[in-house]
Scaffold this active site. Structure first.
Site, PDB file in Angstrom:
ATOM      1  N   ASP A  99      29.154 -26.857  -7.976  1.00 28.43           N
ATOM      2  CA  ASP A  99      30.016 -27.258  -6.853  1.00 28.43           C
ATOM      3  C   ASP A  99      31.102 -26.259  -6.490  1.00 28.43           C
ATOM      4  OD1 ASP A  99      31.692 -27.478  -9.017  1.00 28.43           O
ATOM      5  OD2 ASP A  99      31.590 -29.661  -9.124  1.00 28.43           O
ATOM      6  N   GLU A 121      22.458 -29.090 -11.647  1.00 27.57           N
ATOM      7  CA  GLU A 121      23.615 -29.990 -11.785  1.00 27.57           C
ATOM      8  C   GLU A 121      23.900 -30.675 -10.448  1.00 27.57           C
ATOM      9  OE1 GLU A 121      27.103 -29.077 -14.552  1.00 27.57           O
ATOM     10  OE2 GLU A 121      28.157 -29.428 -12.663  1.00 27.57           O
ATOM     11  N   GLU A 135      35.402 -29.239  -4.556  1.00 32.03           N
ATOM     12  CA  GLU A 135      34.100 -29.366  -5.207  1.00 32.03           C
ATOM     13  C   GLU A 135      33.266 -30.544  -4.704  1.00 32.03           C
ATOM     14  OE1 GLU A 135      36.980 -28.813  -6.781  1.00 32.03           O
ATOM     15  OE2 GLU A 135      36.717 -26.885  -7.780  1.00 32.03           O
ATOM     16  N   HIS A 211      42.981 -25.814 -14.892  1.00 35.08           N
ATOM     17  CA  HIS A 211      42.938 -24.818 -13.820  1.00 35.08           C
ATOM     18  C   HIS A 211      42.707 -25.356 -12.422  1.00 35.08           C
ATOM     19  CE1 HIS A 211      38.618 -25.095 -12.979  1.00 35.08           C
ATOM     20  NE2 HIS A 211      38.518 -25.434 -14.244  1.00 35.08           N
ATOM     21  N   ARG A 213      42.178 -26.599  -8.651  1.00 33.59           N
ATOM     22  CA  ARG A 213      42.970 -26.416  -7.438  1.00 33.59           C
ATOM     23  C   ARG A 213      43.793 -27.658  -7.082  1.00 33.59           C
ATOM     24  NH1 ARG A 213      41.562 -21.921  -3.468  1.00 33.59           N
ATOM     25  NH2 ARG A 213      40.250 -20.737  -4.875  1.00 33.59           N
ATOM     26  N   HIS A 244      43.679 -19.688 -17.809  1.00 35.54           N
ATOM     27  CA  HIS A 244      42.856 -19.247 -16.673  1.00 35.54           C
ATOM     28  C   HIS A 244      43.576 -18.111 -15.948  1.00 35.54           C
ATOM     29  CE1 HIS A 244      40.749 -19.512 -12.795  1.00 35.54           C
ATOM     30  NE2 HIS A 244      39.864 -20.329 -13.343  1.00 35.54           N
TER      31      HIS A 244
HETATM   32  C1  UD1 Z   1      36.782 -21.738  -9.187  1.00 31.04           C
HETATM   33  C2  UD1 Z   1      36.029 -22.864  -8.499  1.00 31.04           C
HETATM   34  C3  UD1 Z   1      36.163 -24.141  -9.286  1.00 31.04           C
HETATM   35  C4  UD1 Z   1      35.768 -23.948 -10.743  1.00 31.04           C
HETATM   36  C5  UD1 Z   1      36.561 -22.785 -11.320  1.00 31.04           C
HETATM   37  C6  UD1 Z   1      36.127 -22.493 -12.721  1.00 31.04           C
HETATM   38  C7  UD1 Z   1      36.000 -22.822  -6.053  1.00 31.04           C
HETATM   39  C8  UD1 Z   1      36.754 -23.058  -4.820  1.00 31.04           C
HETATM   40  N1  UD1 Z   1      36.631 -23.095  -7.191  1.00 31.04           N
HETATM   41  O1  UD1 Z   1      38.163 -22.078  -9.133  1.00 31.04           O
HETATM   42  O2  UD1 Z   1      35.311 -25.136  -8.711  1.00 31.04           O
HETATM   43  O3  UD1 Z   1      36.054 -25.126 -11.451  1.00 31.04           O
HETATM   44  O4  UD1 Z   1      36.343 -21.616 -10.524  1.00 31.04           O
HETATM   45  O5  UD1 Z   1      37.048 -21.701 -13.395  1.00 31.04           O
HETATM   46  O6  UD1 Z   1      34.883 -22.367  -6.017  1.00 31.04           O
HETATM   47  N2  UD1 Z   1      40.919 -14.752 -11.140  1.00 31.04           N
HETATM   48  C9  UD1 Z   1      40.939 -13.521 -11.779  1.00 31.04           C
HETATM   49  N3  UD1 Z   1      39.881 -13.184 -12.581  1.00 31.04           N
HETATM   50  C10 UD1 Z   1      38.829 -14.004 -12.806  1.00 31.04           C
HETATM   51  C11 UD1 Z   1      38.831 -15.266 -12.166  1.00 31.04           C
HETATM   52  C12 UD1 Z   1      39.870 -15.616 -11.339  1.00 31.04           C
HETATM   53  O7  UD1 Z   1      41.869 -12.752 -11.613  1.00 31.04           O
HETATM   54  O8  UD1 Z   1      37.913 -13.642 -13.559  1.00 31.04           O
HETATM   55  C13 UD1 Z   1      42.065 -15.133 -10.270  1.00 31.04           C
HETATM   56  C14 UD1 Z   1      42.039 -14.399  -8.899  1.00 31.04           C
HETATM   57  O9  UD1 Z   1      43.349 -14.127  -8.514  1.00 31.04           O
HETATM   58  C15 UD1 Z   1      41.435 -15.458  -7.983  1.00 31.04           C
HETATM   59  C16 UD1 Z   1      42.042 -16.724  -8.575  1.00 31.04           C
HETATM   60  O10 UD1 Z   1      42.003 -16.527  -9.986  1.00 31.04           O
HETATM   61  O11 UD1 Z   1      41.779 -15.252  -6.624  1.00 31.04           O
HETATM   62  C17 UD1 Z   1      41.334 -18.008  -8.209  1.00 31.04           C
HETATM   63  O12 UD1 Z   1      39.937 -17.892  -8.416  1.00 31.04           O
HETATM   64  P1  UD1 Z   1      38.939 -18.839  -7.550  1.00 31.04           P
HETATM   65  O13 UD1 Z   1      37.535 -18.576  -7.967  1.00 31.04           O
HETATM   66  O14 UD1 Z   1      39.251 -18.728  -6.107  1.00 31.04           O
HETATM   67  O15 UD1 Z   1      39.369 -20.284  -7.955  1.00 31.04           O
HETATM   68  P2  UD1 Z   1      39.325 -21.030  -9.351  1.00 31.04           P
HETATM   69  O16 UD1 Z   1      40.552 -21.863  -9.416  1.00 31.04           O
HETATM   70  O17 UD1 Z   1      39.014 -20.075 -10.426  1.00 31.04           O
HETATM   71  N1  UDP Z   2      35.531 -21.632 -21.323  1.00 28.58           N
HETATM   72  C1  UDP Z   2      35.447 -20.351 -21.851  1.00 28.58           C
HETATM   73  N2  UDP Z   2      36.599 -19.706 -22.249  1.00 28.58           N
HETATM   74  C2  UDP Z   2      37.814 -20.286 -22.125  1.00 28.58           C
HETATM   75  C3  UDP Z   2      37.900 -21.582 -21.559  1.00 28.58           C
HETATM   76  C4  UDP Z   2      36.733 -22.225 -21.159  1.00 28.58           C
HETATM   77  O1  UDP Z   2      34.357 -19.806 -21.970  1.00 28.58           O
HETATM   78  O2  UDP Z   2      38.804 -19.663 -22.517  1.00 28.58           O
HETATM   79  C5  UDP Z   2      34.283 -22.310 -20.887  1.00 28.58           C
HETATM   80  C6  UDP Z   2      34.096 -23.728 -21.348  1.00 28.58           C
HETATM   81  O3  UDP Z   2      33.471 -23.788 -22.613  1.00 28.58           O
HETATM   82  C7  UDP Z   2      33.210 -24.306 -20.258  1.00 28.58           C
HETATM   83  C8  UDP Z   2      33.569 -23.506 -19.036  1.00 28.58           C
HETATM   84  O4  UDP Z   2      34.324 -22.393 -19.482  1.00 28.58           O
HETATM   85  O5  UDP Z   2      31.837 -24.068 -20.538  1.00 28.58           O
HETATM   86  C9  UDP Z   2      34.350 -24.337 -18.081  1.00 28.58           C
HETATM   87  O6  UDP Z   2      34.773 -23.526 -17.062  1.00 28.58           O
HETATM   88  P1  UDP Z   2      36.010 -23.889 -16.172  1.00 28.58           P
HETATM   89  O7  UDP Z   2      36.891 -24.812 -16.925  1.00 28.58           O
HETATM   90  O8  UDP Z   2      36.569 -22.598 -15.704  1.00 28.58           O
HETATM   91  O9  UDP Z   2      35.344 -24.587 -14.925  1.00 28.58           O
HETATM   92  P2  UDP Z   2      34.792 -26.049 -14.596  1.00 28.58           P
HETATM   93  O10 UDP Z   2      33.837 -26.466 -15.651  1.00 28.58           O
HETATM   94  O11 UDP Z   2      35.970 -26.961 -14.463  1.00 28.58           O
HETATM   95  O12 UDP Z   2      34.140 -25.869 -13.262  1.00 28.58           O
END
Ligand code: UD1
Ligand code: UDP
Length: 384
Positions: A99, A121, A135, A211, A213, A244
């Site tokens: 999602d 999923e 999501e 983490h 949104r 995160h």
């Molecule tokens: C995204 C997904 C969310 C999922 C989450 C898992 C969307 C809108 N959201 O949210 O559904 O649960 O990932 O973690 O698709 N960033 C880094 N390095 C990384 C990752 C993120 O610097 O490796 C920072 C960047 O500044 C980026 C911000 O995090 O712009 C947000 O990342 P983004 O993928 O937009 O949203 P998440 O909150 O991570």
């Molecule tokens: N996870 C990881 N390292 C971390 C924290 C979480 O590998 O430091 C893994 C966790 O085991 C799970 C996945 O990340 O499998 C969950 O991802 P996240 O919480 O970013 O996203 P969501 O599941 O909410 O979409």
């Protein structure tokens, strides 16, 4: 020799990568299927950690991540990149997962290119447009573009049937996250993050992952205040919080929790470290989707920092409890579980409503069946 079916797996964030890795490996092992991997790079470092652990080298990397990216930017950059990829290679089928915004953009790009779409999923729902945001709508919109729906549980299948998805397009497979746990969790595991090998044995570990949104801003501030009280009011705990990389998460987390005696703020862990740390933990505090599925199968109680969940199975089984984002409720629930042995024991049941570790195998079998248009339809996964 018959031509292999080209199966393109598209993902972009950490959780999608963790849950798609078992499928990529299963596709690779299959002689009639040729997997291709395209990552959008919606996440960068957190995605690369997973790719490295599972030894997956993407065939295409759109590398779209920007600091503070908006939903529109992620969607537009992914769509443009995928259009180019689909004009270079035309896979026979595209798989997306879950999602995220990558999921939705991947589904839309496959639809525009008229390529059959499989959704892994599929069918998770809260029924609320903005919870979780974005999501709930990402997965609903993806569902309406999908040809093969791989629902992890029977209740996810029911959700899709209620939306008039034809039953012949639906398969219950279990969740691939349980397949991933089979790769990572070991009794004699040695952490790659060395400080985790020498944690004090007299402390109870509390693991945190937050983490989402819809929690950014006031709810996350309240969660952080609650976590600070849990750490300061319980002398025998050590709270470990891999933070995160989103700056909007890091800022309040650092402001409330950095420097506290019983709190360890660390960089995101690779998933093998995270799973094995979870197994050693007394409680998990999270708003993450994947963590809500993993912890129950390891028998670790989860306090979910959200008001609703699309994963009702472990709540029904009693391993997961919804505490929302109010600090008082979080502190009271944690205090109760840390002092009342009976209440804790009632929650600490290892249950596995999410799969048996063979979800990727079922997805591949269903894909074969879809292309063969003959033979026996794979059976649905059922818990009993
Ligand atoms: C995204 C997904 C969310 C999922 C989450 C898992 C969307 C809108 N959201 O949210 O559904 O649960 O990932 O973690 O698709 N960033 C880094 N390095 C990384 C990752 C993120 O610097 O490796 C920072 C960047 O500044 C980026 C911000 O995090 O712009 C947000 O990342 P983004 O993928 O937009 O949203 P998440 O909150 O991570
Ligand atoms: N996870 C990881 N390292 C971390 C924290 C979480 O590998 O430091 C893994 C966790 O085991 C799970 C996945 O990340 O499998 C969950 O991802 P996240 O919480 O970013 O996203 P969501 O599941 O909410 O979409």
């Amino acid at each position: 020799m018959t031509k292999k079916i080209q199966a393109m797996v598209v993902f972009g964030t950490r959780p999608e990568a963790i849950k798609m890795a078992p499928l990529v490996l299963e596709l690779k092992a299959h002689h009639q299927l040729e997997p291709l991997v395209c990552v959008t790079g919606q996440h960068r470092e957190m995605l690369d950690q997973v790719l490295a652990l599972f030894g997956i080298v993407p065939d295409f990397d759109l590398n779209i991540m920007q600091s503070g990216q908006t939903l529109t930017e992620i969607t537009a950059r992914s769509l443009r990149g995928l259009e180019k990829v689909f004009s270079q290679v035309r896979p026979d089928i595209v798989y997306v997962h879950g999602d995220t915004t990558t999921t939705f953009a991947g589904a839309l790009a496959a639809f525009y290119a008229q390529i059959p779409l499989a959704h892994v999923e599929a069918g998770l729902r809260t029924g609320q447009k903005y919870a979780p945001y974005p999501e709930e709508l990402n997965r609903k919109l993806t569902g309406s573009l999908t040809d093969l729906h791989f629902a992890p549980t029977a209740s996810a299948k029911e959700n899709l049937l209620a939306e008039n998805v034809p039953a012949e397009q639906l398969f219950v497979t279990g969740n691939t996250v349980i397949d991933a746990l089979r790769y990572t969790v070991r009794p004699d595991y040695v952490f790659s993050r060395s400080e985790l090998n020498s944690l004090p044995s007299h402390k109870r570990l509390l693991l945190v992952e937050v983490h989402r949104r819809e929690n950014l801003g006031a709810p996350l501030e309240a969660i952080c205040r609650g976590l600070r009280r849990v750490a300061t009011e319980n002398p025998d705990v050590l709270m470990i919080f891999p933070v995160h990389r989103n700056p909007a998460v890091r800022e309040p987390v650092n402001r409330y929790l950095a420097g506290l005696e019983r709190v360890l703020l660390i960089e995101p862990l690779d998933v093998a470290d995270f799973h094995n740390l979870m197994q050693k933990s007394t409680l998990v505090f999270t708003d993450s989707g994947g963590v809500q599925e993993e912890a129950p199968s390891l028998g670790v109680p989860v306090l979910v920092l959200r008001d609703v969940t699309e994963r009702p199975e472990a709540v029904a089984a009693g391993t997961v409890t919804l505490v929302g984002s109010a600090a008082d409720r979080l502190v009271e629930t944690a205090a109760n579980l840390l002092t009342d042995k009976l209440a804790y024991a009632k929650m600490a049941n290892a249950i596995n409503p999410y799969g048996d570790g063979r979800a990727a195998e079922r997805i591949v079998a269903a894909t074969e069946w879809y292309f063969a248009k003959s033979g026996t339809r794979p059976e649905d996964y059922s818990v009993n």
